[in-house]
Write a protein that holds these residues in place. Structure first.
Motif, PDB file in Angstrom:
ATOM      1  N   HIS A 268      28.015  47.740  37.247  1.00  0.00           N
ATOM      2  CA  HIS A 268      29.121  46.995  38.042  1.00  0.00           C
ATOM      3  C   HIS A 268      28.628  45.964  38.407  1.00  0.00           C
ATOM      4  O   HIS A 268      27.480  45.785  38.616  1.00  0.00           O
ATOM      5  N   SER A 269      29.458  45.135  39.361  1.00  0.00           N
ATOM      6  CA  SER A 269      28.944  44.324  40.156  1.00  0.00           C
ATOM      7  C   SER A 269      30.036  44.424  41.338  1.00  0.00           C
ATOM      8  O   SER A 269      31.143  44.714  41.340  1.00  0.00           O
ATOM      9  N   ILE A 270      29.536  43.864  42.523  1.00  0.00           N
ATOM     10  CA  ILE A 270      29.969  43.859  43.758  1.00  0.00           C
ATOM     11  C   ILE A 270      29.619  42.780  44.687  1.00  0.00           C
ATOM     12  O   ILE A 270      28.427  42.573  44.793  1.00  0.00           O
ATOM     13  N   SER A 271      30.560  42.112  45.536  1.00  0.00           N
ATOM     14  CA  SER A 271      29.877  41.202  46.458  1.00  0.00           C
ATOM     15  C   SER A 271      31.133  41.314  47.671  1.00  0.00           C
ATOM     16  O   SER A 271      32.360  41.413  47.288  1.00  0.00           O
ATOM     17  N   LEU A 272      30.700  41.313  48.854  1.00  0.00           N
ATOM     18  CA  LEU A 272      31.190  41.440  50.038  1.00  0.00           C
ATOM     19  C   LEU A 272      30.803  40.403  50.967  1.00  0.00           C
ATOM     20  O   LEU A 272      29.670  40.550  51.485  1.00  0.00           O
ATOM     21  N   PRO A 273      31.909  39.462  51.441  1.00  0.00           N
ATOM     22  CA  PRO A 273      33.301  39.225  50.921  1.00  0.00           C
ATOM     23  C   PRO A 273      33.028  38.650  49.434  1.00  0.00           C
ATOM     24  O   PRO A 273      31.971  38.381  49.150  1.00  0.00           O
ATOM     25  N   PRO A 274      33.980  38.437  48.452  1.00  0.00           N
ATOM     26  CA  PRO A 274      33.950  38.385  47.283  1.00  0.00           C
ATOM     27  C   PRO A 274      33.063  36.967  46.990  1.00  0.00           C
ATOM     28  O   PRO A 274      33.547  36.070  47.616  1.00  0.00           O
ATOM     29  N   GLY A 275      32.149  36.817  46.327  1.00  0.00           N
ATOM     30  CA  GLY A 275      31.211  35.620  45.971  1.00  0.00           C
ATOM     31  C   GLY A 275      30.196  35.268  47.087  1.00  0.00           C
ATOM     32  O   GLY A 275      29.797  34.242  46.959  1.00  0.00           O
ATOM     33  N   GLU A 276      30.210  36.256  48.090  1.00  0.00           N
ATOM     34  CA  GLU A 276      29.092  35.957  49.129  1.00  0.00           C
ATOM     35  C   GLU A 276      27.974  37.147  48.804  1.00  0.00           C
ATOM     36  O   GLU A 276      28.506  38.199  48.799  1.00  0.00           O
ATOM     37  N   PHE A 277      26.828  36.377  49.093  1.00  0.00           N
ATOM     38  CA  PHE A 277      25.732  37.584  48.886  1.00  0.00           C
ATOM     39  C   PHE A 277      25.087  38.025  50.270  1.00  0.00           C
ATOM     40  O   PHE A 277      25.048  37.042  51.121  1.00  0.00           O
TER      41      PHE A 277
ATOM     42  N   PRO B 128      39.108  38.688  56.402  1.00  0.00           N
ATOM     43  CA  PRO B 128      40.757  39.273  55.653  1.00  0.00           C
ATOM     44  C   PRO B 128      40.479  40.067  54.607  1.00  0.00           C
ATOM     45  O   PRO B 128      41.252  40.881  54.622  1.00  0.00           O
ATOM     46  N   PHE B 129      39.407  39.820  53.773  1.00  0.00           N
ATOM     47  CA  PHE B 129      39.370  40.539  52.465  1.00  0.00           C
ATOM     48  C   PHE B 129      39.036  42.011  53.035  1.00  0.00           C
ATOM     49  O   PHE B 129      39.492  42.954  52.302  1.00  0.00           O
ATOM     50  N   PHE B 130      38.314  42.303  54.271  1.00  0.00           N
ATOM     51  CA  PHE B 130      37.899  43.735  54.343  1.00  0.00           C
ATOM     52  C   PHE B 130      39.181  44.474  54.889  1.00  0.00           C
ATOM     53  O   PHE B 130      39.159  45.822  54.589  1.00  0.00           O
ATOM     54  N   ALA B 131      40.106  43.790  55.461  1.00  0.00           N
ATOM     55  CA  ALA B 131      41.240  44.593  55.785  1.00  0.00           C
ATOM     56  C   ALA B 131      41.939  45.023  54.601  1.00  0.00           C
ATOM     57  O   ALA B 131      42.613  46.060  54.576  1.00  0.00           O
ATOM     58  N   GLU B 132      41.822  44.600  53.406  1.00  0.00           N
ATOM     59  CA  GLU B 132      42.466  45.181  52.115  1.00  0.00           C
ATOM     60  C   GLU B 132      41.794  46.254  51.625  1.00  0.00           C
ATOM     61  O   GLU B 132      42.402  47.190  50.891  1.00  0.00           O
TER      62      GLU B 132
ATOM     63  N   VAL C  14      26.607  57.650  35.599  1.00  0.00           N
ATOM     64  CA  VAL C  14      25.499  57.409  37.124  1.00  0.00           C
ATOM     65  C   VAL C  14      26.236  55.806  37.173  1.00  0.00           C
ATOM     66  O   VAL C  14      26.047  55.041  36.303  1.00  0.00           O
ATOM     67  N   GLY C  15      26.521  55.502  38.349  1.00  0.00           N
ATOM     68  CA  GLY C  15      27.067  54.216  38.581  1.00  0.00           C
ATOM     69  C   GLY C  15      26.049  53.209  39.166  1.00  0.00           C
ATOM     70  O   GLY C  15      25.520  53.539  40.345  1.00  0.00           O
ATOM     71  N   ILE C  16      25.931  52.168  38.544  1.00  0.00           N
ATOM     72  CA  ILE C  16      24.783  51.041  39.144  1.00  0.00           C
ATOM     73  C   ILE C  16      25.751  49.879  39.665  1.00  0.00           C
ATOM     74  O   ILE C  16      26.015  49.361  38.604  1.00  0.00           O
ATOM     75  N   GLU C  17      25.644  49.482  40.818  1.00  0.00           N
ATOM     76  CA  GLU C  17      26.235  48.217  41.147  1.00  0.00           C
ATOM     77  C   GLU C  17      25.094  47.207  41.169  1.00  0.00           C
ATOM     78  O   GLU C  17      23.880  47.280  41.861  1.00  0.00           O
ATOM     79  N   LEU C  18      25.358  45.971  40.654  1.00  0.00           N
ATOM     80  CA  LEU C  18      24.680  44.736  40.974  1.00  0.00           C
ATOM     81  C   LEU C  18      25.339  43.865  41.828  1.00  0.00           C
ATOM     82  O   LEU C  18      26.551  43.638  41.723  1.00  0.00           O
ATOM     83  N   GLU C  19      24.445  43.453  42.854  1.00  0.00           N
ATOM     84  CA  GLU C  19      25.119  42.559  43.982  1.00  0.00           C
ATOM     85  C   GLU C  19      25.374  41.208  42.968  1.00  0.00           C
ATOM     86  O   GLU C  19      24.430  40.617  42.548  1.00  0.00           O
ATOM     87  N   GLY C  20      26.650  40.902  43.094  1.00  0.00           N
ATOM     88  CA  GLY C  20      26.775  39.676  42.219  1.00  0.00           C
ATOM     89  C   GLY C  20      28.533  39.403  41.924  1.00  0.00           C
ATOM     90  O   GLY C  20      29.384  40.266  42.568  1.00  0.00           O
ATOM     91  N   GLU C  21      28.956  38.653  41.109  1.00  0.00           N
ATOM     92  CA  GLU C  21      30.179  38.441  40.654  1.00  0.00           C
ATOM     93  C   GLU C  21      30.064  38.033  39.414  1.00  0.00           C
ATOM     94  O   GLU C  21      29.281  37.376  38.770  1.00  0.00           O
ATOM     95  N   ASP C  22      31.484  38.146  38.549  1.00  0.00           N
ATOM     96  CA  ASP C  22      31.718  37.975  37.111  1.00  0.00           C
ATOM     97  C   ASP C  22      31.124  36.824  36.620  1.00  0.00           C
ATOM     98  O   ASP C  22      30.602  36.615  35.706  1.00  0.00           O
ATOM     99  N   GLN C  23      31.344  35.480  37.611  1.00  0.00           N
ATOM    100  CA  GLN C  23      30.868  34.114  36.926  1.00  0.00           C
ATOM    101  C   GLN C  23      29.680  33.735  37.335  1.00  0.00           C
ATOM    102  O   GLN C  23      29.125  32.690  36.881  1.00  0.00           O
ATOM    103  N   THR C  24      28.894  34.376  38.007  1.00  0.00           N
ATOM    104  CA  THR C  24      27.272  33.718  38.478  1.00  0.00           C
ATOM    105  C   THR C  24      26.209  34.700  37.985  1.00  0.00           C
ATOM    106  O   THR C  24      26.476  35.517  37.993  1.00  0.00           O
TER     107      THR C  24
END
Ligand SMILES: [Zn+2]
Length: 185
Positions: free
Chosen positions: A35-44, A63-67, A114-124
């Protein structure tokens, strides 16, 4: 060399998440989902992913965290941009990362993956450290859980098409393959 003690990776930072339950067949650990994840989206960087997976994300902080703050999700592992490993859920327990999903005619991939998250986002582009550590982790998981076949590494987008896009076009499967090979040399 990465090693496990009671389904926890010795070399990872341990941040236990309450978001897990029993696998229907605890002996069936046979798939790795990237997977990938970044919070907020696009920030590492920052403490947000730890807080998200431990149900401590402050909805007022962005604002994204509220969602997403009320979501109850987790992953077994996170690899941050520098290649640092964090584990949230022991591998013999079912983490809540894949959602509705299907891999080779089997649905409910959380049951057996087993789930592995990479800190990141789809285009980077992901970092070289992330590929190197991911290769080590995949290798070590396959050694600890031999039911994970050599080709049983997939992307969230591949098991939940139309619903999920991570780890996205930026994830280079050839780079992972190469990192797996270099691990041997
Ligand atoms: Zn995902």
């Amino acid at each position: 060399m990465l090693t496990f003690s009671d389904h926890w990776l010795d070399q990872a930072r341990h941040v236990p998440s309450p978001n897990h339950d029993r696998r229907p067949d605890p002996a069936d650990i046979s798939l790795i989902v990237v997977h990938s994840i970044s919070l907020p989206p696009g920030e590492f960087g920052g403490p947000w992913i730890d807080r998200f997976f431990t149900n401590c994300l402050d909805p007022a902080a962005h604002p994204f965290f509220a969602e997403v703050a009320a979501m109850r999700v987790s992953s077994h592992f996170l690899i941050d941009r520098d290649g640092e490993l964090t584990q949230y859920v022991p591998c013999d327990r079912r983490a809540w990362h894949a959602g509705r999903s299907c891999w080779r005619d089997r649905s409910e991939c959380n049951d057996f993956s087993v789930g592995i998250e990479l800190e990141g986002e789809d285009q980077t582009p992901y970092t070289a450290s992330q590929y190197r550590i991911l290769a080590q982790l995949v290798h070590s998981l396959r050694r600890a859980y031999p039911r994970i076949a050599a080709d049983a590494v997939t992307g969230h987008c591949d098991i939940a098409p139309g619903r999920k896009t991570d780890p996205g076009p930026a994830f280079d499967w050839k780079a992972l393959e190469q990192a797996m090979e270099e691990r041997h040399s």
